[in-house]
Design a protein around this motif. Structure first.
Motif, PDB file in Angstrom:
ATOM      1  N   LEU A  98      48.920  13.843   5.197  1.00  0.00           N
ATOM      2  CA  LEU A  98      48.119  12.835   4.526  1.00  0.00           C
ATOM      3  C   LEU A  98      47.122  12.219   5.499  1.00  0.00           C
ATOM      4  CD1 LEU A  98      47.767  11.354   1.798  1.00  0.00           C
ATOM      5  CD2 LEU A  98      49.362   9.612   2.663  1.00  0.00           C
ATOM      6  N   ARG A  99      47.533  12.095   6.763  1.00  0.00           N
ATOM      7  CA  ARG A  99      46.672  11.508   7.787  1.00  0.00           C
ATOM      8  C   ARG A  99      45.905  12.554   8.601  1.00  0.00           C
ATOM      9  NH1 ARG A  99      51.415   8.721   7.441  1.00  0.00           N
ATOM     10  NH2 ARG A  99      51.314   6.438   7.296  1.00  0.00           N
ATOM     11  N   ASN A 100      46.442  13.776   8.641  1.00  0.00           N
ATOM     12  CA  ASN A 100      45.905  14.765   9.584  1.00  0.00           C
ATOM     13  C   ASN A 100      45.426  16.074   8.959  1.00  0.00           C
ATOM     14  OD1 ASN A 100      46.623  13.503  12.379  1.00  0.00           O
ATOM     15  ND2 ASN A 100      48.516  13.316  11.182  1.00  0.00           N
ATOM     16  N   PHE A 101      45.331  16.173   7.631  1.00  0.00           N
ATOM     17  CA  PHE A 101      44.978  17.460   7.029  1.00  0.00           C
ATOM     18  C   PHE A 101      43.612  17.958   7.471  1.00  0.00           C
ATOM     19  CE2 PHE A 101      42.876  14.737   3.925  1.00  0.00           C
ATOM     20  CZ  PHE A 101      41.765  15.472   3.536  1.00  0.00           C
ATOM     21  N   ARG A 102      42.719  17.045   7.845  1.00  0.00           N
ATOM     22  CA  ARG A 102      41.379  17.472   8.263  1.00  0.00           C
ATOM     23  C   ARG A 102      41.394  18.222   9.594  1.00  0.00           C
ATOM     24  NH1 ARG A 102      40.996  12.543   5.826  1.00  0.00           N
ATOM     25  NH2 ARG A 102      39.595  12.433   4.004  1.00  0.00           N
ATOM     26  N   SER A 103      42.553  18.238  10.253  1.00  0.00           N
ATOM     27  CA  SER A 103      42.689  19.013  11.497  1.00  0.00           C
ATOM     28  C   SER A 103      42.955  20.487  11.227  1.00  0.00           C
ATOM     29  CB  SER A 103      43.835  18.437  12.345  1.00  0.00           C
ATOM     30  OG  SER A 103      43.561  17.116  12.749  1.00  0.00           O
ATOM     31  N   PHE A 104      43.085  20.879   9.944  1.00  0.00           N
ATOM     32  CA  PHE A 104      43.413  22.251   9.589  1.00  0.00           C
ATOM     33  C   PHE A 104      42.398  22.859   8.628  1.00  0.00           C
ATOM     34  CE2 PHE A 104      47.276  19.973  10.670  1.00  0.00           C
ATOM     35  CZ  PHE A 104      47.915  20.835  11.540  1.00  0.00           C
ATOM     36  N   PRO A 105      41.092  22.735   8.905  1.00  0.00           N
ATOM     37  CA  PRO A 105      40.088  23.270   7.978  1.00  0.00           C
ATOM     38  C   PRO A 105      40.021  24.791   8.038  1.00  0.00           C
ATOM     39  CG  PRO A 105      39.013  22.548   9.973  1.00  0.00           C
ATOM     40  CD  PRO A 105      40.459  22.140  10.101  1.00  0.00           C
ATOM     41  N   PRO A 106      39.520  25.431   6.987  1.00  0.00           N
ATOM     42  CA  PRO A 106      39.326  26.878   7.028  1.00  0.00           C
ATOM     43  C   PRO A 106      38.186  27.210   7.988  1.00  0.00           C
ATOM     44  CG  PRO A 106      38.322  25.984   5.050  1.00  0.00           C
ATOM     45  CD  PRO A 106      39.061  24.847   5.705  1.00  0.00           C
ATOM     46  N   PRO A 107      38.174  28.430   8.539  1.00  0.00           N
ATOM     47  CA  PRO A 107      37.117  28.795   9.501  1.00  0.00           C
ATOM     48  C   PRO A 107      35.806  29.162   8.808  1.00  0.00           C
ATOM     49  CG  PRO A 107      38.609  30.636   9.197  1.00  0.00           C
ATOM     50  CD  PRO A 107      39.180  29.490   8.391  1.00  0.00           C
ATOM     51  N   LEU A 108      35.244  28.181   8.100  1.00  0.00           N
ATOM     52  CA  LEU A 108      34.014  28.390   7.344  1.00  0.00           C
ATOM     53  C   LEU A 108      32.983  27.356   7.766  1.00  0.00           C
ATOM     54  CD1 LEU A 108      35.610  28.745   3.784  1.00  0.00           C
ATOM     55  CD2 LEU A 108      34.835  30.622   5.245  1.00  0.00           C
ATOM     56  N   LYS A 109      31.722  27.703   7.606  1.00  0.00           N
ATOM     57  CA  LYS A 109      30.647  26.765   7.908  1.00  0.00           C
ATOM     58  C   LYS A 109      30.463  25.798   6.743  1.00  0.00           C
ATOM     59  CE  LYS A 109      27.957  29.856  10.914  1.00  0.00           C
ATOM     60  NZ  LYS A 109      26.647  30.532  11.120  1.00  0.00           N
ATOM     61  N   GLY A 110      30.077  24.576   7.072  1.00  0.00           N
ATOM     62  CA  GLY A 110      29.717  23.621   6.040  1.00  0.00           C
ATOM     63  C   GLY A 110      30.863  22.938   5.328  1.00  0.00           C
ATOM     64  N   VAL A 111      32.065  22.886   5.923  1.00  0.00           N
ATOM     65  CA  VAL A 111      33.188  22.208   5.283  1.00  0.00           C
ATOM     66  C   VAL A 111      32.940  20.695   5.300  1.00  0.00           C
ATOM     67  CG1 VAL A 111      35.668  21.750   5.357  1.00  0.00           C
ATOM     68  CG2 VAL A 111      34.802  24.035   5.910  1.00  0.00           C
ATOM     69  N   ASP A 112      33.007  20.080   4.131  1.00  0.00           N
ATOM     70  CA  ASP A 112      32.792  18.639   3.984  1.00  0.00           C
ATOM     71  C   ASP A 112      34.154  17.946   4.096  1.00  0.00           C
ATOM     72  OD1 ASP A 112      32.360  16.049   3.160  1.00  0.00           O
ATOM     73  OD2 ASP A 112      31.057  16.583   1.478  1.00  0.00           O
ATOM     74  N   LEU A 113      34.486  17.487   5.289  1.00  0.00           N
ATOM     75  CA  LEU A 113      35.805  16.908   5.532  1.00  0.00           C
ATOM     76  C   LEU A 113      35.998  15.603   4.764  1.00  0.00           C
ATOM     77  CD1 LEU A 113      36.176  17.552   9.368  1.00  0.00           C
ATOM     78  CD2 LEU A 113      37.143  18.877   7.480  1.00  0.00           C
ATOM     79  N   LYS A 114      34.923  14.860   4.571  1.00  0.00           N
ATOM     80  CA  LYS A 114      35.025  13.559   3.903  1.00  0.00           C
ATOM     81  C   LYS A 114      35.476  13.703   2.457  1.00  0.00           C
ATOM     82  CE  LYS A 114      32.336   9.402   2.796  1.00  0.00           C
ATOM     83  NZ  LYS A 114      31.002   8.755   2.902  1.00  0.00           N
ATOM     84  N   HIS A 115      34.977  14.714   1.762  1.00  0.00           N
ATOM     85  CA  HIS A 115      35.267  14.847   0.339  1.00  0.00           C
ATOM     86  C   HIS A 115      36.354  15.874   0.027  1.00  0.00           C
ATOM     87  CE1 HIS A 115      31.191  13.007   0.271  1.00  0.00           C
ATOM     88  NE2 HIS A 115      31.754  12.297  -0.678  1.00  0.00           N
ATOM     89  N   SER A 116      36.915  16.514   1.026  1.00  0.00           N
ATOM     90  CA  SER A 116      38.038  17.420   0.818  1.00  0.00           C
ATOM     91  C   SER A 116      39.307  16.584   0.682  1.00  0.00           C
ATOM     92  CB  SER A 116      38.153  18.387   2.008  1.00  0.00           C
ATOM     93  OG  SER A 116      36.992  19.190   2.110  1.00  0.00           O
ATOM     94  N   ARG A 117      40.405  17.210   0.204  1.00  0.00           N
ATOM     95  CA  ARG A 117      41.608  16.411  -0.012  1.00  0.00           C
ATOM     96  C   ARG A 117      42.878  17.232   0.173  1.00  0.00           C
ATOM     97  NH1 ARG A 117      44.846  18.870  -3.343  1.00  0.00           N
ATOM     98  NH2 ARG A 117      44.243  19.286  -5.475  1.00  0.00           N
ATOM     99  N   PHE A 118      43.971  16.502   0.440  1.00  0.00           N
ATOM    100  CA  PHE A 118      45.321  17.069   0.551  1.00  0.00           C
ATOM    101  C   PHE A 118      46.180  16.536  -0.585  1.00  0.00           C
ATOM    102  CE2 PHE A 118      49.654  15.860   1.997  1.00  0.00           C
ATOM    103  CZ  PHE A 118      50.225  17.131   1.980  1.00  0.00           C
ATOM    104  N   ARG A 119      46.961  17.428  -1.178  1.00  0.00           N
ATOM    105  CA  ARG A 119      47.922  17.017  -2.209  1.00  0.00           C
ATOM    106  C   ARG A 119      49.308  17.436  -1.742  1.00  0.00           C
ATOM    107  NH1 ARG A 119      48.112  19.181  -8.502  1.00  0.00           N
ATOM    108  NH2 ARG A 119      49.813  17.820  -9.209  1.00  0.00           N
ATOM    109  N   ALA A 120      50.217  16.491  -1.627  1.00  0.00           N
ATOM    110  CA  ALA A 120      51.566  16.792  -1.152  1.00  0.00           C
ATOM    111  C   ALA A 120      52.294  17.687  -2.148  1.00  0.00           C
ATOM    112  CB  ALA A 120      52.345  15.508  -0.929  1.00  0.00           C
ATOM    113  N   THR A 121      52.750  18.832  -1.698  1.00  0.00           N
ATOM    114  CA  THR A 121      53.533  19.744  -2.529  1.00  0.00           C
ATOM    115  C   THR A 121      55.022  19.425  -2.344  1.00  0.00           C
ATOM    116  OG1 THR A 121      53.830  21.405  -0.805  1.00  0.00           O
ATOM    117  CG2 THR A 121      51.784  21.522  -2.100  1.00  0.00           C
ATOM    118  N   PRO A 122      55.895  19.931  -3.210  1.00  0.00           N
ATOM    119  CA  PRO A 122      57.325  19.658  -3.036  1.00  0.00           C
ATOM    120  C   PRO A 122      57.843  20.027  -1.648  1.00  0.00           C
ATOM    121  CG  PRO A 122      56.925  20.610  -5.190  1.00  0.00           C
ATOM    122  CD  PRO A 122      55.623  20.683  -4.449  1.00  0.00           C
ATOM    123  N   GLY A 123      57.355  21.143  -1.110  1.00  0.00           N
ATOM    124  CA  GLY A 123      57.828  21.589   0.192  1.00  0.00           C
ATOM    125  C   GLY A 123      57.471  20.647   1.324  1.00  0.00           C
ATOM    126  N   THR A 124      56.306  20.011   1.230  1.00  0.00           N
ATOM    127  CA  THR A 124      55.879  19.135   2.330  1.00  0.00           C
ATOM    128  C   THR A 124      56.774  17.905   2.465  1.00  0.00           C
ATOM    129  OG1 THR A 124      54.264  17.955   0.938  1.00  0.00           O
ATOM    130  CG2 THR A 124      53.468  19.864   2.199  1.00  0.00           C
TER     131      THR A 124
END
Length: 238
Positions: A98-124
């Motif tokens: 929830l605090r650190n998901f932006r540390s794991f972006p895909p290796p793509l150009k132009g990733v908008d970290l501000k507007h991306s999001r994490f959703r906790a799954t049952p496993g997490t």
């Protein structure tokens, strides 16, 4: 701590070695990520270095991370993967991401970290304790030579075994883009659990966000996986 595998890992090690030798592939393990970053820049142009393993961003070394590469008999780079320990500080993975998901972006150009999001799954919510992140998995794209010939189970399990040898983690996890997950990638390399819609990445120039699966294994899953004969994990002939 001495790690005990069901039936011992020796059969897997012996069989995987035979498969790699037959394909003319040599695996090398290292912990110098400056060296790894240079290697990726020079020899893996199709996929840039992932942020989780960038030595300019993170402190990585023998105590907390390793990389694994495979080369053909001609010295060509045909495989990469890497892993590192993640410090959850007593929290479940859901709270950490929830605090650190932006540390794991895909290796793509132009990733908008501000507007991306994490959703906790049952496993997490269950994943806690000693945890390792698994990424950088890449195989040279020449189908029929390195892809589609049954190497993925060998390479995936080799990386997982090395994580067990070094850290004996309670859990390992990684993220897989939908487009890759739907092709059965997680099953081929050895993940027993796959949960959708964990990360949504907004990327400039794309109509919609890129969706990502969470893939993970527990220690018990890893022991079970490494006790399965590799021949049972090979793809059937068409």
């Amino acid at each position: 701590m001495t790690i005990q595998f069901p039936g011992n890992a020796a059969p897997f090690i012996a069989t995987s070695r035979d498969i790699l030798v037959a394909q003319g592939i040599k695996l090398t393990i290292g912990s110098d990520f400056e060296e790894y970053a240079e290697l990726v820049a020079e020899e893996r142009s199709a996929q840039k270095l992932g942020a989780p393993f960038d030595p300019k961003i993170h402190k990585l070394g023998k105590s907390n991370a390793f990389w694994m590469i495979g080369r053909s008999k001609d010295g060509e780079l045909i495989h990469t993967q890497a892993a590192k320990r993640v410090q959850l500080s007593g929290r479940p993975l859901s709270s950490y991401l929830l605090r650190n998901f932006r540390s794991f972006p895909p290796p793509l150009k132009g990733v908008d970290l501000k507007h991306s999001r994490f959703r906790a799954t049952p496993g997490t919510h269950r994943i806690a304790g000693t945890v390792a992140y698994h990424g950088e998995f890449w195989v040279a794209p020449e189908r029929g030579k390195y892809r589609g010939v049954g190497l993925a189970p060998v390479l995936g399990r080799s990386g997982m075994l090395e994580m067990m040898r070094q850290w004996d983690p309670d859990w390992i996890y990684g993220f897989i883009l939908n487009i890759v997950a739907f092709k059965g990638f997680a099953a081929r390399i050895g993940y027993l659990h796959l949960e959708p819609s964990a990360l949504k990445w907004v990327v400039e120039g794309r109509d919609g966000p890129i969706d990502t699966f969470l893939a993970y294994n527990s220690r018990e899953d890893l022991e079970y996986l490494l006790d399965i004969p590799l021949k049972e994990a090979q793809p059937e002939a068409a």
